[in-house]
Design an enzyme around this catalytic site. Structure first.
Site, PDB file in Angstrom:
ATOM      1  N   HIS A 167      39.850  47.187  31.485  1.00 21.13           N
ATOM      2  CA  HIS A 167      38.427  47.418  31.220  1.00 21.13           C
ATOM      3  C   HIS A 167      38.168  47.798  29.771  1.00 21.13           C
ATOM      4  O   HIS A 167      37.068  47.607  29.253  1.00 21.13           O
ATOM      5  CB  HIS A 167      37.912  48.518  32.150  1.00 21.13           C
ATOM      6  N   ASN A 393      34.195  27.309  39.699  1.00 16.39           N
ATOM      7  CA  ASN A 393      34.654  26.151  40.453  1.00 16.39           C
ATOM      8  C   ASN A 393      35.719  25.456  39.617  1.00 16.39           C
ATOM      9  O   ASN A 393      35.411  24.879  38.569  1.00 16.39           O
ATOM     10  CB  ASN A 393      33.471  25.216  40.732  1.00 16.39           C
TER      11      ASN A 393
END
Length: 460
Positions: A167, A393
């Site tokens: 992070h 995708n």
């Protein structure tokens, strides 16, 4: 056709078949990338995210025997190597500089990429309890570098792609840029957005200035308080759960939170605001500062921030007595949330936060809501409503399910609402809270929060 709810398979096994290092496909000059001031507000925390895909051989209009697991792995690895050319920070490692501050050593040491097999089908996974089904199984533990990837084949032929990133190097917005770019290159498409590592956009001012209100939100601290499981009673154990909330329930909450200002003019609170106010805890909300720092006519704080790779976050929070919250209507609570959010909605707030960090360096600092120690429950809410899931995708269809996974060891809870894969206005909500807090929420919100099941997700 009516579906029978399938009982989730518990205690399934995941076999890690192969791990290798994937580096950027092109050589790069080794160099140091200093973390920006806002990155320095993050302690060493890893954030996970996972995407579940149906068996590509049986997806309608995707009948293609070339999408076997080995070919899927080959596509993911080769496109990852291409993506790391632009996102080179993810191919480096975190080291300390002479001031003992973290920096990214961009040395193309690579990403650990693991191939795995789980003896479970997609519809058998207990997503409601990610501690049982996801933790240490479908989302990798990062042991080296800035990013780790795991792709898992399921017995049904489905695929799970899990990622864990540091992070300190990237917030959710930055990780989303990377994931979209990775999926675009997997389909041999041009990148719609290149990342920007221009730290100049987030340099402190000379002289620096910050409002005193920032001292109420952030604090210098040598380390982030963590929970030691052996010191807790069973009710104070930290657990994670994933729920869904129907669109009509969200609209109903929003209608309850609608209120009037002093002039009688009706206005609406954002859905994140009034849903956050539904929790009877001290709470903060993560605010993205990118759009707030962009200013027309400013050559330094320019529109390159749209592709900025790093952290541009602030976490304002409010605190009210639980008894008071129980007595007040939802629109009053929504106003309280709206008021404490106002402080972080300006460009000056983020410029001041950058200057605040500069004034306290090299001493580490952290959001004060994370630094609580025995002074009451707290929860941080972050929005995943703009998570570009349908764009993740890789060539064999959109993910059938996705979720963040953030089982950190801090004392403040964490909640992340995301859009449902159904695209019907429902929400998926990931929660990480103390056990007694979760039980309280489930008891009081059982008509709103429903356990996430394979039946809801319509897995075949």
């Amino acid at each position: 056709m009516c579906k029978k709810e399938m009982n989730p398979k518990r205690n399934f096994n995941v076999k890690m078949n192969k791990t290798e290092v994937v580096a950027a496909v092109l050589p790069m000059q080794e160099h140091w990338l200093p973390l920006a001031n806002l990155d320095l507000l993050l302690p060493p925390l890893d954030v996970g995210v996972m995407f579940c895909y149906l068996n590509p051989i049986i997806i309608p209009e995707k009948i293609n025997l070339e999408f076997g697991f080995n070919n899927i792995v080959k596509i993911l690895k080769s496109s990852l190597a291409e993506t790391l050319v632009s996102y080179y920070a993810f191919s480096g490692e975190i080291v300390q500089n002479s001031a003992r501050e973290p920096e990214v050593l961009c040395n193309n040491s690579g990403v650990y990429f693991t191939e795995a097999f789980a003896d479970v089908g997609l519809k058998e996974i207990n997503f409601y309890n990610p501690d049982e089904s996801i933790e240490g199984k479908l989302v990798p533990k990062k042991k080296h570098g800035v990013l780790a990837v795991q792709v898992t084949q399921l017995t049904c032929g489905g695929i799970v792609v899990g990622c864990t990133f540091d992070h300190r190097v990237a917030d959710a917005y930055s990780a989303n840029l990377f994931l979209v770019s990775w999926s675009e290159l997997a389909q041999s498409k041009p990148l719609t957005q290149l990342p920007s590592f221009r730290r100049l956009s987030l340099f402190p001012r000379r002289p620096g200035y910050y409002d005193a209100s920032i001292d109420d939100l952030y604090v210098p601290i040598p380390g982030l308080p963590t929970i030691k499981p052996e010191t807790l009673n069973p009710n104070d154990q930290v657990i994670s759960r994933i729920y869904y909330v129907s669109g009509d329930k969200i609209e109903h909450l929003q209608s309850l939170a609608n209120c009037h200002d002093q002039k009688g003019k009706k206005f609406q609170r954002s859905k994140l605001e009034e849903t956050s106010s539904f929790k009877n805890f001290r709470f903060g909300i993560v605010v993205d500062g990118r759009t707030r720092l962009i200013s027309n006519g400013d050559n330094i704080r320019d529109k390159s921030l749209k592709g900025y790779f790093g952290n541009i976050l602030s976490i304002p929070f409010g605190e009210k007595r639980i008894e008071e919250l129980k007595e007040k209507p939802l629109n009053w609570i929504a106003n309280v949330v709206h008021e404490f959010l106002e402080i972080a909605k300006t460009r000056e707030h983020f410029l001041g936060l950058i200057d605040w960090v500069e004034a306290h360096r090299p001493e580490p600092s952290v959001a004060k809501i994370y630094a609580t120690d025995g002074d009451g429950p707290a929860v941080v809410v972050s929005s995943g409503q703009y998570f570009p899931t349908k764009r993740i995708n890789f060539g064999w269809g959109e993910p059938a399910f996705w979720s963040y996974h953030f089982p950190w060891a801090g004392k403040a809870g964490y909640v992340m609402p995301m859009p449902s894969p159904k695209g019907n206005g429902d929400w998926i909500v990931y929660m990480h809270l103390l056990k007694w807090q979760m039980e309280l929420i489930e008891a009081s919100s059982s008509q709103v929060l429903q356990p996430l099941t394979a039946n809801y997700l319509n897995f075949i």
